[in-house]
Structure formats: C-alpha cells, structure tokens
Design an enzyme around this catalytic site. Structure first.
Site, PDB file in Angstrom:
ATOM      1  N   SER A 134     110.398  24.485  -6.047  1.00  0.00           N
ATOM      2  CA  SER A 134     109.251  23.715  -6.317  1.00  0.00           C
ATOM      3  C   SER A 134     109.678  22.214  -5.783  1.00  0.00           C
ATOM      4  O   SER A 134     110.122  22.247  -4.740  1.00  0.00           O
ATOM      5  CB  SER A 134     108.919  23.648  -7.863  1.00  0.00           C
ATOM      6  OG  SER A 134     108.120  22.655  -8.122  1.00  0.00           O
ATOM      7  N   TYR A 148     100.490  18.364  -0.853  1.00  0.00           N
ATOM      8  CA  TYR A 148     101.645  18.747  -1.296  1.00  0.00           C
ATOM      9  C   TYR A 148     102.001  18.700  -2.762  1.00  0.00           C
ATOM     10  O   TYR A 148     102.138  19.732  -3.265  1.00  0.00           O
ATOM     11  CB  TYR A 148     102.797  18.172  -0.518  1.00  0.00           C
ATOM     12  CG  TYR A 148     104.098  18.703  -0.816  1.00  0.00           C
ATOM     13  CD1 TYR A 148     104.670  19.686  -0.063  1.00  0.00           C
ATOM     14  CD2 TYR A 148     104.959  18.053  -1.612  1.00  0.00           C
ATOM     15  CE1 TYR A 148     106.070  20.315  -0.432  1.00  0.00           C
ATOM     16  CE2 TYR A 148     106.181  18.417  -1.859  1.00  0.00           C
ATOM     17  CZ  TYR A 148     106.717  19.687  -1.312  1.00  0.00           C
ATOM     18  OH  TYR A 148     107.693  20.069  -1.463  1.00  0.00           O
ATOM     19  N   LYS A 152     102.743  22.090  -5.243  1.00  0.00           N
ATOM     20  CA  LYS A 152     103.989  22.141  -6.027  1.00  0.00           C
ATOM     21  C   LYS A 152     103.407  22.280  -7.645  1.00  0.00           C
ATOM     22  O   LYS A 152     104.101  22.916  -8.380  1.00  0.00           O
ATOM     23  CB  LYS A 152     104.768  21.247  -5.824  1.00  0.00           C
ATOM     24  CG  LYS A 152     105.332  21.340  -4.479  1.00  0.00           C
ATOM     25  CD  LYS A 152     106.252  22.601  -4.072  1.00  0.00           C
ATOM     26  CE  LYS A 152     106.915  22.959  -2.866  1.00  0.00           C
ATOM     27  NZ  LYS A 152     107.539  24.049  -2.499  1.00  0.00           N
TER      28      LYS A 152
END
Length: 272
Positions: A134, A148, A152
């Site tokens: 992660s 992004y 995550k």
C-alpha cells in the site's frame, strides 16, 4: 527455515531489492516481471532458487497461471507480495478516463487477481501470508496524486476486509505502507496527466514542500521486510520510513476533532 516467496514487480525498485534479499538468505523466490530478461542476472547468480515468471498483473488469467506455476514448481506458497504498481501524477480534474482506469487496473485489480489466485492454495495448505504494498497515501492524501491516493485507499479497504475473512484459514494479511523512497517510482515508472494551467500553483506548492530528507533509502527496507515475513503473528499494518507514523498521528487528530465537532448532529441523524 527457508520460505517460498512469490513477488510481483520484481524487476526494479522494492521488488528487486526484496527478491534479492530473500534469495541471499536462502529463500526460494518466484519473481514476476513484464520483462523477465531483467531478472537474468539473479537467475545466473541464484540458479534454481529463483523462478522468473513473465506477468502482466492486469491480466487475471496470467495472474492465476503464474501463481499456480510457482506453487507447482516449489511445492508450496508461503508468502505472496503484491508489489507491482505505479504512480499517476496530476490533479483529479486532469486525469483522463483511460489513465484512471489503468491506474486501478494495475494498483487494485492486479493486486486482487494475484490475491484471489493465491487464496485456494493457501487455504489448502492451512497457512500463508499475503503482503500488499500500500502506501502512506492509502491513509492520508497529498494533492497532485488523487487517483493514486484513491487506488491505495481501495487496497487498504480490500485488504482489511480480507484479513478478517481468511484469518481462520491460517492466512495472515499485511499492508506495507511506505512513505516516499528514492526509487524510480516518481521517475520513469510514473505517468503524468496532461496539465491544466489552473493547477500550476497547487503543483508548485506541492513540489516546493518536498525535501530530500522525506525520502528514504530503498535498500534500508530489506531488513524490515525480512523481519515481517518471519513474524509468527504479523501485523495488519506496517509502516516503512520515518514519515508515516507522525504524519498519521497528526492527520487522525484533525479527523477526530472534526468528527467530534459534529457528534451531536451525527447522533441525531441515527433517528433513535
């Protein structure tokens, strides 16, 4: 006792560093990459201890094939490390549909396909450890990395749920949450959306706030990963670097203050 490790994205960055650390201490490694020629030197050095496998994690059938090949080759699958992924830089408004879909295809769906492929094998064994790469940006956010960040955050939610579902099968799940490191992640491995001039100020402020001290040394993470793999009761969450914990403490203090400010409204909204 040596372990059998399956790791994606092993051609460079964390994946390469960690794969070699496992091999150096005597573990067996199934190392995947889109271009397995990048693993030729490891194969020459470590011989049968490494099984290079070509894999595009976006392809679900390829993920299942690679996992099954690794398990059949080595006879077991102790640890799966979902390391493959990349960064997309750009304001949320700037990201194209294709860029957003591709970011999730790799960072979320690719991780999911490999995980789904490994679970039946680990359930049958009665043990296993799935390690999901992660980021601290799955806990708090930074501007210019919104897509992004979202990928995550998805990995965090998926993996936290998974950990509850598979604990009874002897399978552990860990979210590794690095802060920034001086890998190629922000370089040639990353993608940038087409700019909209209105966000130039936001990007300048973001770039001006970056300092060299905020980025860790990638090679220094290897002992932490070896320790994690050897833990009998591994944690669900595992920071890498010195930035994650203090920043998260600050962010959560702000979140709790805001939630508490509207606690009476929230309670009333329950209706009973």
């Amino acid at each position: 006792m040596s372990k059998t490790i399956f790791i994606t994205g092993a051609s460079r960055g964390f994946g390469r560093i960690w794969a070699e650390a496992f091999l150096e201490r005597g573990d067996k490694v199934a190392a995947t990459a889109r271009n397995i020629e990048a693993l030729n030197d490891l194969k020459a050095k470590y011989g049968d201890a490494i099984l290079p496998l070509q894999l595009n994690v976006d392809n679900r059938s390829e993920a299942f094939d690679a996992i099954n090949k690794a398990a059949n080759h080595f006879g077991s699958l102790d640890v799966v490390i979902n390391n493959a992924g990349y960064g997309l830089f750009g304001a949320v408004e700037e990201a194209s549909e294709q860029e957003v879909r591709q970011q999730f295809e790799t960072n979320v769906f690719g991780l999911l396909w490999v995980t789904q492929a490994a679970l039946p094998i680990m359930r049958k064994q009665g043990h296993g450890h799935i390690i999901q790469l992660s980021s601290v940006l799955g806990i708090f956010t930074l501007p210019v990395l919104g897509i992004y960040n979202a990928s995550k955050f998805a990995v965090e939610g998926l993996s936290e749920t998974l950990a509850q579902e598979v604990k009874g099968f002897g399978i552990n799940v860990t979210l590794v949450e690095p802060n920034g490191f001086a890998t190629d992640w922000a370089g040639s491995s990353s993608f940038h959306s087409e700019s909209i001039e209105a966000y130039d100020g936001v990007k300048k402020a973001f770039n001006d706030g970056l300092t060299d001290d905020a980025f860790g040394i990638p090679e220094a993470t290897a002992p932490a990963i070896l320790k994690l793999v050897d833990e009998k009761n591994p944690p669900l969450r595992y920071f890498l670097g010195k930035v994650g914990l203090p920043t998260t403490q600050q962010v959560y203090a702000q979140r709790f203050a805001e939630w508490e400010q509207y606690a009476d409204v929230a309670t009333a909204a329950h209706g009973k």
